[in-house]
Design an enzyme around this catalytic site. Structure first.
Site, PDB file in Angstrom:
ATOM      1  N   CYS A 127       0.883  -1.164   0.000  1.00  0.00           N
ATOM      2  CA  CYS A 127       0.000   0.000   0.000  1.00  0.00           C
ATOM      3  C   CYS A 127       0.917   1.209   0.000  1.00  0.00           C
ATOM      4  CB  CYS A 127      -0.905   0.006   1.230  1.00  0.00           C
ATOM      5  SG  CYS A 127      -1.825   1.555   1.411  1.00  0.00           S
TER       6      CYS A 127
ATOM      7  N   CYS B 154      -0.633   4.289   2.293  1.00  0.00           N
ATOM      8  CA  CYS B 154      -0.728   4.224   3.763  1.00  0.00           C
ATOM      9  C   CYS B 154      -0.273   2.843   4.228  1.00  0.00           C
ATOM     10  CB  CYS B 154      -2.115   4.613   4.276  1.00  0.00           C
ATOM     11  SG  CYS B 154      -3.541   3.822   3.506  1.00  0.00           S
ATOM     12  N   SER B 155      -1.188   1.979   4.659  1.00  0.00           N
ATOM     13  CA  SER B 155      -0.745   0.712   5.244  1.00  0.00           C
ATOM     14  C   SER B 155      -1.793  -0.375   5.072  1.00  0.00           C
ATOM     15  CB  SER B 155      -0.468   0.909   6.735  1.00  0.00           C
ATOM     16  OG  SER B 155      -1.622   1.449   7.370  1.00  0.00           O
ATOM     17  N   CYS B 156      -2.587  -0.313   3.997  1.00  0.00           N
ATOM     18  CA  CYS B 156      -3.682  -1.267   3.809  1.00  0.00           C
ATOM     19  C   CYS B 156      -3.144  -2.696   3.760  1.00  0.00           C
ATOM     20  CB  CYS B 156      -4.440  -0.936   2.528  1.00  0.00           C
ATOM     21  SG  CYS B 156      -5.183   0.713   2.587  1.00  0.00           S
TER      22      CYS B 156
END
Lengths: 219, 214
Positions: free
Chosen positions: B114, B117-119
Protein backbone atom coordinates in the site's frame (compact mmCIF):
# COMPACT_ATOMS: atom_id res chain seq x y z
CA UNK A 1 -3.08 16.08 -2.09
CA UNK A 2 0.46 15.62 -3.33
CA UNK A 3 1.75 14.76 0.12
CA UNK A 4 4.68 12.82 1.52
CA UNK A 5 2.37 9.85 2.09
CA UNK A 6 2.24 9.22 -1.68
CA UNK A 7 5.56 7.42 -1.75
CA UNK A 8 5.51 5.12 -4.76
CA UNK A 9 8.68 5.63 -6.81
CA UNK A 10 10.48 7.97 -4.42
CA UNK A 11 14.19 7.36 -3.89
CA UNK A 12 16.56 7.75 -0.98
CA UNK A 13 14.82 5.94 1.87
CA UNK A 14 17.37 3.15 1.96
CA UNK A 15 16.91 -0.61 2.31
CA UNK A 16 13.87 -2.39 3.71
CA UNK A 17 14.83 -3.69 7.13
CA UNK A 18 12.71 -6.65 8.27
CA UNK A 19 12.76 -7.23 12.01
CA UNK A 20 13.04 -10.92 13.01
CA UNK A 21 10.36 -12.05 15.48
CA UNK A 22 8.83 -8.59 15.42
CA UNK A 23 6.36 -7.93 18.25
CA UNK A 24 2.89 -6.66 17.34
CA UNK A 25 3.60 -3.43 19.23
CA UNK A 26 6.96 -1.92 20.14
CA UNK A 27 5.87 0.04 23.20
CA UNK A 28 2.96 0.18 25.58
CA UNK A 29 1.89 3.59 24.22
CA UNK A 30 1.51 2.05 20.74
CA UNK A 31 -1.04 -0.41 22.13
CA UNK A 32 -3.03 2.40 23.71
CA UNK A 33 -2.74 4.66 20.63
CA UNK A 34 -3.99 1.82 18.42
CA UNK A 35 -6.93 1.07 20.72
CA UNK A 36 -8.12 4.64 21.30
CA UNK A 37 -7.93 5.31 17.56
CA UNK A 38 -10.15 2.33 16.74
CA UNK A 39 -12.51 3.02 19.63
CA UNK A 40 -12.94 6.74 18.86
CA UNK A 41 -14.32 6.06 15.38
CA UNK A 42 -17.69 5.26 17.05
CA UNK A 43 -18.15 8.50 19.04
CA UNK A 44 -16.26 10.48 16.39
CA UNK A 45 -18.39 9.24 13.51
CA UNK A 46 -15.70 9.89 10.92
CA UNK A 47 -15.14 7.72 7.84
CA UNK A 48 -11.95 5.79 7.09
CA UNK A 49 -11.31 8.31 4.32
CA UNK A 50 -11.53 11.23 6.73
CA UNK A 51 -9.09 9.54 9.08
CA UNK A 52 -6.65 8.81 6.23
CA UNK A 53 -6.77 12.44 5.14
CA UNK A 54 -6.23 13.65 8.70
CA UNK A 55 -3.06 11.53 8.83
CA UNK A 56 -1.63 12.52 5.45
CA UNK A 57 -2.62 16.20 5.47
CA UNK A 58 0.55 17.60 7.04
CA UNK A 59 3.90 18.96 5.92
CA UNK A 60 6.25 16.40 4.37
CA UNK A 61 8.82 17.08 7.09
CA UNK A 62 6.26 16.35 9.79
CA UNK A 63 4.94 13.20 8.08
CA UNK A 64 8.40 11.78 7.45
CA UNK A 65 9.70 12.47 10.96
CA UNK A 66 6.82 10.76 12.76
CA UNK A 67 6.57 7.03 13.38
CA UNK A 68 3.47 5.17 12.19
CA UNK A 69 1.48 5.40 15.41
CA UNK A 70 2.61 8.98 15.99
CA UNK A 71 0.90 9.80 12.68
CA UNK A 72 -2.22 7.96 13.87
CA UNK A 73 -2.19 10.05 17.05
CA UNK A 74 -1.76 13.32 15.18
CA UNK A 75 -4.64 12.39 12.90
CA UNK A 76 -6.84 11.39 15.82
CA UNK A 77 -6.15 14.63 17.67
CA UNK A 78 -7.04 16.64 14.60
CA UNK A 79 -10.31 14.77 14.01
CA UNK A 80 -11.31 15.21 17.67
CA UNK A 81 -10.36 18.90 17.69
CA UNK A 82 -12.41 19.58 14.53
CA UNK A 83 -15.48 18.08 16.20
CA UNK A 84 -14.91 19.66 19.59
CA UNK A 85 -14.60 16.26 21.25
CA UNK A 86 -11.17 16.93 22.73
CA UNK A 87 -9.53 20.30 22.29
CA UNK A 88 -5.89 21.39 22.32
CA UNK A 89 -6.20 23.08 25.70
CA UNK A 90 -7.46 19.83 27.20
CA UNK A 91 -4.56 17.86 25.75
CA UNK A 92 -2.15 20.46 27.15
CA UNK A 93 -3.83 20.31 30.56
CA UNK A 94 -4.06 16.51 30.53
CA UNK A 95 -7.66 16.61 31.77
CA UNK A 96 -11.17 17.50 30.58
CA UNK A 97 -11.91 21.25 30.60
CA UNK A 98 -15.13 21.28 28.59
CA UNK A 99 -18.39 19.34 28.80
CA UNK A 100 -18.60 16.05 26.92
CA UNK A 101 -20.52 15.90 23.67
CA UNK A 102 -23.50 13.59 23.47
CA UNK A 103 -22.02 10.86 21.29
CA UNK A 104 -22.24 7.05 21.31
CA UNK A 105 -19.62 4.97 23.09
CA UNK A 106 -17.93 1.79 21.90
CA UNK A 107 -18.64 -0.50 24.82
CA UNK A 108 -16.82 -3.74 25.52
CA UNK A 109 -19.76 -5.74 24.16
CA UNK A 110 -19.62 -3.75 20.93
CA UNK A 111 -16.01 -4.62 20.10
CA UNK A 112 -16.41 -8.08 18.58
CA UNK A 113 -19.47 -7.19 16.47
CA UNK A 114 -17.79 -3.98 15.29
CA UNK A 115 -14.66 -5.83 14.17
CA UNK A 116 -16.67 -8.66 12.56
CA UNK A 117 -18.82 -6.21 10.62
CA UNK A 118 -15.90 -4.06 9.48
CA UNK A 119 -16.67 -1.36 6.99
CA UNK A 120 -17.70 -2.84 3.65
CA UNK A 121 -17.51 -0.19 0.93
CA UNK A 122 -19.39 -1.87 -1.92
CA UNK A 123 -22.66 -0.13 -2.82
CA UNK A 124 -25.41 -0.53 -5.43
CA UNK A 125 -24.07 0.70 -8.75
CA UNK A 126 -25.48 4.09 -9.74
CA UNK A 127 -24.97 3.36 -13.46
CA UNK A 128 -23.55 0.67 -15.73
CA UNK A 129 -19.77 0.24 -15.62
CA UNK A 130 -18.01 2.36 -18.22
CA UNK A 131 -15.05 -0.01 -18.59
CA UNK A 132 -14.66 -3.77 -18.95
CA UNK A 133 -11.82 -6.21 -18.37
CA UNK A 134 -9.22 -5.74 -21.11
CA UNK A 135 -10.02 -2.09 -21.83
CA UNK A 136 -7.08 0.29 -22.16
CA UNK A 137 -7.46 3.25 -19.82
CA UNK A 138 -5.51 6.39 -19.01
CA UNK A 139 -5.05 7.39 -15.37
CA UNK A 140 -5.91 11.08 -15.43
CA UNK A 141 -3.34 13.76 -14.81
CA UNK A 142 -4.97 15.26 -11.71
CA UNK A 143 -3.72 17.03 -8.61
CA UNK A 144 -6.58 17.64 -6.19
CA UNK A 145 -5.80 19.53 -2.98
CA UNK A 146 -7.95 17.14 -0.96
CA UNK A 147 -7.85 13.40 -0.37
CA UNK A 148 -7.44 11.12 -3.36
CA UNK A 149 -6.31 7.52 -3.85
CA UNK A 150 -4.77 7.82 -7.29
CA UNK A 151 -1.01 7.70 -6.64
CA UNK A 152 1.19 10.17 -8.49
CA UNK A 153 3.30 7.46 -10.12
CA UNK A 154 0.42 6.29 -12.33
CA UNK A 155 -1.06 9.68 -13.27
CA UNK A 156 -0.84 10.27 -17.00
CA UNK A 157 0.02 6.59 -17.63
CA UNK A 158 -1.93 4.05 -19.65
CA UNK A 159 -2.88 0.64 -18.31
CA UNK A 160 -5.36 -2.19 -18.82
CA UNK A 161 -8.43 -3.01 -16.74
CA UNK A 162 -7.74 -6.37 -15.09
CA UNK A 163 -10.55 -6.67 -12.51
CA UNK A 164 -13.92 -4.97 -12.03
CA UNK A 165 -14.90 -4.77 -8.34
CA UNK A 166 -18.39 -3.30 -8.40
CA UNK A 167 -19.25 0.19 -7.15
CA UNK A 168 -17.51 1.40 -4.01
CA UNK A 169 -17.63 4.47 -1.75
CA UNK A 170 -15.62 7.25 -3.41
CA UNK A 171 -12.85 8.26 -0.99
CA UNK A 172 -12.34 11.74 -2.42
CA UNK A 173 -15.92 12.75 -1.55
CA UNK A 174 -16.15 10.66 1.61
CA UNK A 175 -13.08 12.42 3.02
CA UNK A 176 -14.49 15.82 2.08
CA UNK A 177 -17.82 15.18 3.89
CA UNK A 178 -19.72 15.35 0.61
CA UNK A 179 -21.08 11.82 0.82
CA UNK A 180 -20.31 8.35 -0.44
CA UNK A 181 -21.01 9.02 -4.15
CA UNK A 182 -20.22 5.38 -5.08
CA UNK A 183 -18.37 4.73 -8.34
CA UNK A 184 -17.18 1.66 -10.20
CA UNK A 185 -13.80 0.46 -8.99
CA UNK A 186 -11.26 -1.26 -11.24
CA UNK A 187 -7.87 -2.91 -10.88
CA UNK A 188 -5.77 -1.26 -13.59
CA UNK A 189 -2.43 -2.84 -14.49
CA UNK A 190 0.53 -0.96 -15.95
CA UNK A 191 3.67 -2.29 -17.59
CA UNK A 192 6.83 -1.43 -15.68
CA UNK A 193 8.26 0.45 -18.65
CA UNK A 194 5.12 2.62 -18.91
CA UNK A 195 5.70 3.77 -15.31
CA UNK A 196 9.47 3.84 -15.01
CA UNK A 197 10.84 3.99 -18.56
CA UNK A 198 13.43 1.88 -20.28
CA UNK A 199 15.29 1.10 -17.04
CA UNK A 200 12.31 -0.68 -15.47
CA UNK A 201 12.94 -4.18 -14.14
CA UNK A 202 12.09 -6.61 -16.99
CA UNK A 203 8.76 -8.37 -16.65
CA UNK A 204 7.39 -5.96 -14.05
CA UNK A 205 3.70 -5.12 -13.95
CA UNK A 206 2.08 -2.94 -11.27
CA UNK A 207 -1.60 -2.38 -10.56
CA UNK A 208 -3.58 0.16 -8.60
CA UNK A 209 -7.25 0.07 -7.71
CA UNK A 210 -8.82 3.09 -9.38
CA UNK A 211 -12.29 4.60 -9.24
CA UNK A 212 -14.01 5.31 -12.54
CA UNK A 213 -13.60 9.09 -12.38
CA UNK A 214 -9.82 8.64 -12.13
CA UNK A 215 -9.82 7.05 -15.60
CA UNK A 216 -10.38 7.91 -19.26
CA UNK A 217 -10.63 5.65 -22.29
CA UNK A 218 -7.29 5.22 -24.02
CA UNK A 219 -6.73 4.26 -27.65
CA UNK B 1 7.89 7.97 8.06
CA UNK B 2 10.65 7.41 10.47
CA UNK B 3 11.31 3.72 10.64
CA UNK B 4 13.70 4.00 13.53
CA UNK B 5 11.68 6.29 15.70
CA UNK B 6 11.71 6.78 19.38
CA UNK B 7 9.46 3.73 19.60
CA UNK B 8 12.53 1.60 19.19
CA UNK B 9 14.74 3.74 21.35
CA UNK B 10 12.25 3.57 24.18
CA UNK B 11 11.47 -0.07 23.72
CA UNK B 12 14.56 -0.82 25.72
CA UNK B 13 13.55 1.55 28.50
CA UNK B 14 9.99 0.47 29.14
CA UNK B 15 10.83 -0.18 32.76
CA UNK B 16 12.18 3.30 33.32
CA UNK B 17 9.14 5.39 34.14
CA UNK B 18 11.22 8.44 34.97
CA UNK B 19 12.04 8.79 31.27
CA UNK B 20 8.65 8.88 29.62
CA UNK B 21 8.81 10.32 26.14
CA UNK B 22 6.68 13.20 25.00
CA UNK B 23 4.63 10.71 22.98
CA UNK B 24 4.06 8.40 25.94
CA UNK B 25 2.91 11.32 28.06
CA UNK B 26 0.61 12.55 25.30
CA UNK B 27 -1.03 9.16 24.86
CA UNK B 28 -1.56 8.89 28.62
CA UNK B 29 -3.10 12.37 28.67
CA UNK B 30 -5.39 11.54 25.75
CA UNK B 31 -6.54 8.27 27.27
CA UNK B 32 -7.23 10.00 30.59
CA UNK B 33 -9.29 12.72 28.93
CA UNK B 34 -11.21 10.26 26.74
CA UNK B 35 -11.96 7.99 29.68
CA UNK B 36 -13.00 10.81 32.02
CA UNK B 37 -15.22 12.30 29.32
CA UNK B 38 -16.83 8.92 28.78
CA UNK B 39 -15.81 8.65 25.13
CA UNK B 40 -13.95 5.37 25.54
CA UNK B 41 -14.48 2.30 27.70
CA UNK B 42 -11.13 1.06 29.07
CA UNK B 43 -12.39 -2.53 28.90
CA UNK B 44 -13.13 -2.09 25.20
CA UNK B 45 -9.61 -0.73 24.67
CA UNK B 46 -8.09 -3.77 26.36
CA UNK B 47 -10.25 -6.06 24.21
CA UNK B 48 -9.13 -4.35 21.00
CA UNK B 49 -5.48 -4.79 21.95
CA UNK B 50 -5.95 -8.38 23.08
CA UNK B 51 -7.75 -9.27 19.85
CA UNK B 52 -4.93 -8.14 17.59
CA UNK B 53 -2.08 -9.11 19.88
CA UNK B 54 -3.23 -12.66 20.59
CA UNK B 55 -6.10 -13.77 18.34
CA UNK B 56 -5.76 -12.38 14.82
CA UNK B 57 -2.54 -13.08 12.94
CA UNK B 58 -0.86 -14.81 10.03
CA UNK B 59 -1.72 -18.30 11.35
CA UNK B 60 -5.20 -17.55 10.02
CA UNK B 61 -3.88 -16.90 6.54
CA UNK B 62 -1.61 -19.94 6.72
CA UNK B 63 -4.67 -22.13 7.25
CA UNK B 64 -6.34 -20.58 4.22
CA UNK B 65 -3.28 -21.28 2.08
CA UNK B 66 -2.81 -24.82 3.40
CA UNK B 67 -6.44 -25.60 2.64
CA UNK B 68 -6.08 -24.18 -0.87
CA UNK B 69 -3.03 -26.39 -1.43
CA UNK B 70 -4.88 -29.47 -0.19
CA UNK B 71 -8.36 -29.04 -1.56
CA UNK B 72 -8.75 -28.16 -5.27
CA UNK B 73 -12.41 -27.21 -4.80
CA UNK B 74 -11.50 -24.81 -1.99
CA UNK B 75 -8.67 -23.34 -4.09
CA UNK B 76 -11.17 -22.70 -6.89
CA UNK B 77 -13.57 -20.97 -4.48
CA UNK B 78 -10.73 -18.91 -3.03
CA UNK B 79 -9.66 -17.67 -6.44
CA UNK B 80 -13.27 -17.01 -7.44
CA UNK B 81 -14.42 -15.18 -4.27
CA UNK B 82 -11.75 -14.97 -1.59
CA UNK B 83 -13.89 -13.00 0.86
CA UNK B 84 -16.45 -15.82 0.97
CA UNK B 85 -13.89 -18.64 0.93
CA UNK B 86 -11.95 -17.06 3.82
CA UNK B 87 -15.21 -16.54 5.73
CA UNK B 88 -15.78 -20.31 5.52
CA UNK B 89 -12.89 -20.63 7.99
CA UNK B 90 -14.35 -17.93 10.22
CA UNK B 91 -12.04 -15.07 9.27
CA UNK B 92 -14.10 -11.97 8.52
CA UNK B 93 -14.39 -8.29 9.19
CA UNK B 94 -12.36 -5.17 9.53
CA UNK B 95 -9.76 -4.66 6.77
CA UNK B 96 -10.85 -7.90 5.14
CA UNK B 97 -14.24 -6.85 3.82
CA UNK B 98 -13.25 -7.36 0.16
CA UNK B 99 -10.41 -9.83 -0.39
CA UNK B 100 -8.82 -11.03 -3.62
CA UNK B 101 -6.44 -14.02 -3.56
CA UNK B 102 -3.60 -14.00 -6.08
CA UNK B 103 -1.69 -17.19 -6.80
CA UNK B 104 2.04 -17.47 -7.41
CA UNK B 105 3.16 -19.67 -10.27
CA UNK B 106 6.54 -20.39 -11.87
CA UNK B 107 5.60 -17.72 -14.45
CA UNK B 108 4.36 -14.98 -12.07
CA UNK B 109 5.22 -13.91 -8.52
CA UNK B 110 2.82 -11.54 -6.74
CA UNK B 111 3.78 -8.87 -4.20
CA UNK B 112 1.39 -6.66 -2.22
CA UNK B 113 1.93 -3.09 -1.00
CA UNK B 114 0.00 0.00 0.00
CA UNK B 115 2.07 2.94 -1.24
CA UNK B 116 -0.37 5.51 0.20
CA UNK B 117 -0.73 4.22 3.76
CA UNK B 118 -0.74 0.71 5.24
CA UNK B 119 -3.68 -1.27 3.81
CA UNK B 120 -3.30 -4.94 4.74
CA UNK B 121 -5.68 -7.91 5.13
CA UNK B 122 -6.07 -7.91 8.92
CA UNK B 123 -8.37 -10.94 9.37
CA UNK B 124 -5.87 -13.28 7.70
CA UNK B 125 -2.52 -11.61 8.45
CA UNK B 126 -3.11 -9.50 11.57
CA UNK B 127 -1.63 -6.02 11.85
CA UNK B 128 1.16 -5.20 9.39
CA UNK B 129 4.82 -5.31 10.41
CA UNK B 130 6.77 -2.03 10.64
CA UNK B 131 8.65 -2.66 7.39
CA UNK B 132 5.38 -2.97 5.45
CA UNK B 133 4.33 0.50 6.66
CA UNK B 134 7.79 2.00 6.17
CA UNK B 135 8.94 4.49 3.55
CA UNK B 136 11.60 2.18 2.05
CA UNK B 137 9.08 -0.56 1.24
CA UNK B 138 6.27 1.72 0.10
CA UNK B 139 8.52 3.81 -2.14
CA UNK B 140 10.58 1.06 -3.73
CA UNK B 141 8.53 -2.08 -4.19
CA UNK B 142 6.45 -0.68 -7.07
CA UNK B 143 9.62 0.42 -8.86
CA UNK B 144 12.29 -2.16 -8.09
CA UNK B 145 10.63 -5.21 -6.51
CA UNK B 146 13.55 -7.52 -7.31
CA UNK B 147 15.87 -5.25 -5.34
CA UNK B 148 13.38 -5.17 -2.46
CA UNK B 149 13.07 -8.97 -2.51
CA UNK B 150 16.85 -9.09 -2.25
CA UNK B 151 16.54 -7.17 1.04
CA UNK B 152 14.49 -10.16 2.24
CA UNK B 153 17.05 -12.63 0.91
CA UNK B 154 14.71 -13.73 -1.87
CA UNK B 155 15.95 -14.22 -5.44
CA UNK B 156 13.50 -15.32 -8.13
CA UNK B 157 14.38 -16.96 -11.44
CA UNK B 158 14.91 -14.39 -14.19
CA UNK B 159 12.03 -15.84 -16.15
CA UNK B 160 9.52 -15.20 -13.37
CA UNK B 161 7.54 -12.02 -13.98
CA UNK B 162 6.78 -9.87 -10.93
CA UNK B 163 3.30 -8.52 -10.43
CA UNK B 164 2.88 -5.82 -7.76
CA UNK B 165 -0.57 -5.05 -6.33
CA UNK B 166 -0.83 -1.54 -4.84
CA UNK B 167 -3.81 -1.63 -2.44
CA UNK B 168 -5.16 1.85 -3.10
CA UNK B 169 -8.82 1.03 -2.35
CA UNK B 170 -10.61 -1.25 0.14
CA UNK B 171 -9.71 -4.40 -1.79
CA UNK B 172 -7.21 -6.47 0.20
CA UNK B 173 -4.85 -8.90 -1.50
CA UNK B 174 -3.66 -12.26 -0.16
CA UNK B 175 -0.82 -14.01 -1.97
CA UNK B 176 -1.06 -17.79 -2.27
CA UNK B 177 2.57 -18.91 -2.36
CA UNK B 178 3.68 -21.92 -4.38
CA UNK B 179 3.45 -25.23 -2.54
CA UNK B 180 6.95 -26.50 -1.78
CA UNK B 181 8.16 -29.68 -3.39
CA UNK B 182 8.34 -32.78 -1.24
CA UNK B 183 5.09 -32.16 0.62
CA UNK B 184 2.91 -34.72 -1.12
CA UNK B 185 0.45 -36.29 1.29
CA UNK B 186 1.05 -33.72 4.04
CA UNK B 187 -1.91 -32.73 6.22
CA UNK B 188 -3.25 -29.17 6.23
CA UNK B 189 -1.77 -28.72 9.71
CA UNK B 190 1.68 -29.76 8.50
CA UNK B 191 1.40 -27.58 5.41
CA UNK B 192 0.32 -24.53 7.42
CA UNK B 193 3.66 -24.62 9.25
CA UNK B 194 5.37 -23.90 5.93
CA UNK B 195 3.33 -20.76 5.23
CA UNK B 196 5.01 -17.64 6.55
CA UNK B 197 3.51 -14.18 6.86
CA UNK B 198 5.94 -12.81 4.28
CA UNK B 199 5.04 -15.57 1.79
CA UNK B 200 1.44 -14.28 1.89
CA UNK B 201 2.60 -10.69 1.21
CA UNK B 202 4.97 -11.82 -1.52
CA UNK B 203 8.24 -10.77 0.13
CA UNK B 204 8.98 -14.37 0.99
CA UNK B 205 8.44 -17.92 -0.22
CA UNK B 206 6.84 -20.80 1.63
CA UNK B 207 9.41 -22.69 3.67
CA UNK B 208 10.86 -25.93 2.32
CA UNK B 209 10.34 -29.10 4.38
CA UNK B 210 14.04 -29.13 5.24
CA UNK B 211 13.70 -25.68 6.87
CA UNK B 212 11.32 -26.94 9.53
CA UNK B 213 12.93 -30.32 10.08
CA UNK B 214 13.72 -30.70 13.77
Amino acid sequence: MNGAHDMGGMDGFGPVVPEPNEPMFHAQWERRAFAITLAMARPGGWTIDMSRFARENRSPADYLSKSYYQIWLAGLEQLMEERGLVTADEVAAGKPLHPRKDVPLLGAADVAPMLARGGPTERPAPAPARFAVGDRVLAKEMHPQGHTRLPRYVRGRTGVVELVHGAHVFPDSSAASTGEQPQWLYTVTFDGAELWGADAEPGLRVSVDAWESYLESAP
Amino acid sequence: MNNHSETHAHHHHDHDHSELSETELRVRALETILTEKGYVDPVALDLLIETYETKVGPRNGAQVVAKAWSDPAYRARLLEDATAAIAELGYVGRQGEHVVAVENTPAQHNVVVCTLCSCYPWPVLGLPPVWYKSAPYRSRVVKEPRAVLADFGVTLPEGTAIRVWDSTAEIRYLVIPMRPAGTEGWSETQLADLVTRDSMIGTGLARAPAEIAA
